[in-house]
Design a protein around this motif. Structure first.
Motif, PDB file in Angstrom:
ATOM      1  N   ILE A   1      66.889  23.521  17.799  1.00 17.14           N
ATOM      2  CA  ILE A   1      65.804  24.158  17.045  1.00 17.14           C
ATOM      3  C   ILE A   1      66.324  25.354  16.248  1.00 17.14           C
ATOM      4  N   ALA A   2      67.402  25.979  16.725  1.00 10.73           N
ATOM      5  CA  ALA A   2      67.979  27.130  16.017  1.00 10.73           C
ATOM      6  C   ALA A   2      68.488  26.717  14.645  1.00 10.73           C
ATOM      7  N   ALA A   3      69.025  25.499  14.532  1.00 14.97           N
ATOM      8  CA  ALA A   3      69.507  25.014  13.239  1.00 14.97           C
ATOM      9  C   ALA A   3      68.366  24.949  12.242  1.00 14.97           C
ATOM     10  N   LEU A   4      67.211  24.473  12.690  1.00 21.48           N
ATOM     11  CA  LEU A   4      66.040  24.394  11.816  1.00 21.48           C
ATOM     12  C   LEU A   4      65.562  25.782  11.409  1.00 21.48           C
ATOM     13  N   VAL A   5      65.460  26.667  12.377  1.00 19.73           N
ATOM     14  CA  VAL A   5      64.984  28.034  12.102  1.00 19.73           C
ATOM     15  C   VAL A   5      65.932  28.756  11.146  1.00 19.73           C
ATOM     16  N   PHE A   6      67.226  28.685  11.418  1.00 20.84           N
ATOM     17  CA  PHE A   6      68.205  29.325  10.537  1.00 20.84           C
ATOM     18  C   PHE A   6      68.223  28.671   9.154  1.00 20.84           C
ATOM     19  N   GLY A   7      68.068  27.362   9.112  1.00 17.09           N
ATOM     20  CA  GLY A   7      68.053  26.659   7.834  1.00 17.09           C
ATOM     21  C   GLY A   7      66.871  27.056   6.971  1.00 17.09           C
ATOM     22  N   VAL A   8      65.696  27.122   7.564  1.00 20.27           N
ATOM     23  CA  VAL A   8      64.493  27.532   6.824  1.00 20.27           C
ATOM     24  C   VAL A   8      64.633  28.983   6.361  1.00 20.27           C
ATOM     25  N   ALA A   9      65.125  29.849   7.231  1.00 19.47           N
ATOM     26  CA  ALA A   9      65.324  31.253   6.857  1.00 19.47           C
ATOM     27  C   ALA A   9      66.330  31.376   5.712  1.00 19.47           C
ATOM     28  N   ALA A  10      67.390  30.562   5.751  1.00 16.15           N
ATOM     29  CA  ALA A  10      68.400  30.585   4.683  1.00 16.15           C
ATOM     30  C   ALA A  10      67.786  30.166   3.359  1.00 16.15           C
ATOM     31  N   ILE A  11      66.989  29.108   3.374  1.00 13.69           N
ATOM     32  CA  ILE A  11      66.340  28.638   2.146  1.00 13.69           C
ATOM     33  C   ILE A  11      65.392  29.697   1.601  1.00 13.69           C
ATOM     34  N   MET A  12      64.657  30.360   2.476  1.00 17.95           N
ATOM     35  CA  MET A  12      63.738  31.415   2.037  1.00 17.95           C
ATOM     36  C   MET A  12      64.502  32.582   1.415  1.00 17.95           C
ATOM     37  N   MET A  13      65.577  33.021   2.078  1.00 18.23           N
ATOM     38  CA  MET A  13      66.374  34.129   1.552  1.00 18.23           C
ATOM     39  C   MET A  13      66.976  33.785   0.186  1.00 18.23           C
ATOM     40  N   LEU A  14      67.570  32.601   0.082  1.00 15.40           N
ATOM     41  CA  LEU A  14      68.196  32.192  -1.184  1.00 15.40           C
ATOM     42  C   LEU A  14      67.146  31.969  -2.270  1.00 15.40           C
ATOM     43  N   GLY A  15      65.989  31.446  -1.897  1.00 20.94           N
ATOM     44  CA  GLY A  15      64.914  31.229  -2.869  1.00 20.94           C
ATOM     45  C   GLY A  15      64.353  32.519  -3.422  1.00 20.94           C
ATOM     46  N   THR A  16      64.126  33.498  -2.551  1.00 25.03           N
ATOM     47  CA  THR A  16      63.591  34.776  -3.031  1.00 25.03           C
ATOM     48  C   THR A  16      64.645  35.534  -3.841  1.00 25.03           C
ATOM     49  N   ALA A  17      65.920  35.365  -3.488  1.00 18.33           N
ATOM     50  CA  ALA A  17      66.984  35.999  -4.278  1.00 18.33           C
ATOM     51  C   ALA A  17      67.067  35.376  -5.668  1.00 18.33           C
ATOM     52  N   ALA A  18      66.912  34.061  -5.744  1.00 19.17           N
ATOM     53  CA  ALA A  18      67.013  33.362  -7.031  1.00 19.17           C
ATOM     54  C   ALA A  18      65.826  33.661  -7.948  1.00 19.17           C
ATOM     55  N   THR A  19      64.627  33.746  -7.381  1.00 18.32           N
ATOM     56  CA  THR A  19      63.436  33.959  -8.204  1.00 18.32           C
ATOM     57  C   THR A  19      63.121  35.434  -8.420  1.00 18.32           C
ATOM     58  N   GLY A  20      63.550  36.275  -7.490  1.00 25.07           N
ATOM     59  CA  GLY A  20      63.227  37.698  -7.589  1.00 25.07           C
ATOM     60  C   GLY A  20      61.816  38.003  -7.139  1.00 25.07           C
ATOM     61  N   ILE A  21      61.185  37.039  -6.484  1.00 25.02           N
ATOM     62  CA  ILE A  21      59.805  37.204  -6.028  1.00 25.02           C
ATOM     63  C   ILE A  21      59.729  36.951  -4.534  1.00 25.02           C
ATOM     64  N   CYS A  22      59.163  37.921  -3.813  1.00 18.63           N
ATOM     65  CA  CYS A  22      58.982  37.779  -2.368  1.00 18.63           C
ATOM     66  C   CYS A  22      57.492  37.911  -2.064  1.00 18.63           C
ATOM     67  N   GLY A  23      56.909  36.843  -1.525  1.00 18.74           N
ATOM     68  CA  GLY A  23      55.493  36.847  -1.203  1.00 18.74           C
ATOM     69  C   GLY A  23      55.120  37.888  -0.161  1.00 18.74           C
ATOM     70  N   LEU A  24      55.982  38.063   0.836  1.00 20.74           N
ATOM     71  CA  LEU A  24      55.718  39.064   1.870  1.00 20.74           C
ATOM     72  C   LEU A  24      55.714  40.469   1.270  1.00 20.74           C
ATOM     73  N   TYR A  25      56.665  40.741   0.374  1.00 20.47           N
ATOM     74  CA  TYR A  25      56.676  42.037  -0.310  1.00 20.47           C
ATOM     75  C   TYR A  25      55.377  42.241  -1.081  1.00 20.47           C
ATOM     76  N   ALA A  26      54.898  41.193  -1.746  1.00 21.31           N
ATOM     77  CA  ALA A  26      53.650  41.298  -2.507  1.00 21.31           C
ATOM     78  C   ALA A  26      52.481  41.636  -1.586  1.00 21.31           C
ATOM     79  N   LEU A  27      52.416  41.004  -0.420  1.00 24.59           N
ATOM     80  CA  LEU A  27      51.342  41.285   0.531  1.00 24.59           C
ATOM     81  C   LEU A  27      51.402  42.712   1.064  1.00 24.59           C
ATOM     82  N   LEU A  28      52.631  43.199   1.275  1.00 25.40           N
ATOM     83  CA  LEU A  28      52.808  44.537   1.847  1.00 25.40           C
ATOM     84  C   LEU A  28      52.854  45.638   0.795  1.00 25.40           C
TER      85      LEU A  28
END
Length: 78
Positions: free
Chosen positions: A40-67
C-alpha cells in the motif's frame, strides 16, 4: 467558469519537483521489492509523487487555494 490562479512560486516548485522525484523513486522501489515496505505504501507514495509533480508543473495547488496560501510573487500584487 472559475479559473484558478497560480499560487506556487519558483522555490516551492523546485521543492515539489525534488520531493515528487524522491517519492516516485520510493514508490517504484517498493513495487520492485527493493525497499521493504507494505504494498500500500507504493500506492500512497505514487499518488503523492503525482500530486507533487502535477502542482509543480501547473503552478496551482488546490490546498493552497483553500487555505489562502500564495507563494507565487507574480500574484502577490493582485
Amino acid at each position: 467558469m472559475y479559473r484558478m490562479e497560480q499560487n506556487v512560486g519558483s522555490t516551492d516548485k523546485r521543492v515539489r519537483t525534488a520531493l515528487g522525484a524522491v517519492l516516485g523513486t520510493v514508490s517504484l522501489a517498493t513495487l520492485a521489492n527493493v525497499v521493504p515496505l507494505p504494498d500500500i505504501a507504493a500506492l500512497v507514495f505514487g499518488v503523492a509523487a503525482i500530486m507533487m509533480l502535477g502542482t509543480a508543473a501547473t503552478g496551482i495547488c488546490g490546498l493552497y487555494a483553500l487555505l489562502g496560501v500564495d507563494t507565487c510573487p507574480a500574484s502577490a500584487g493582485r
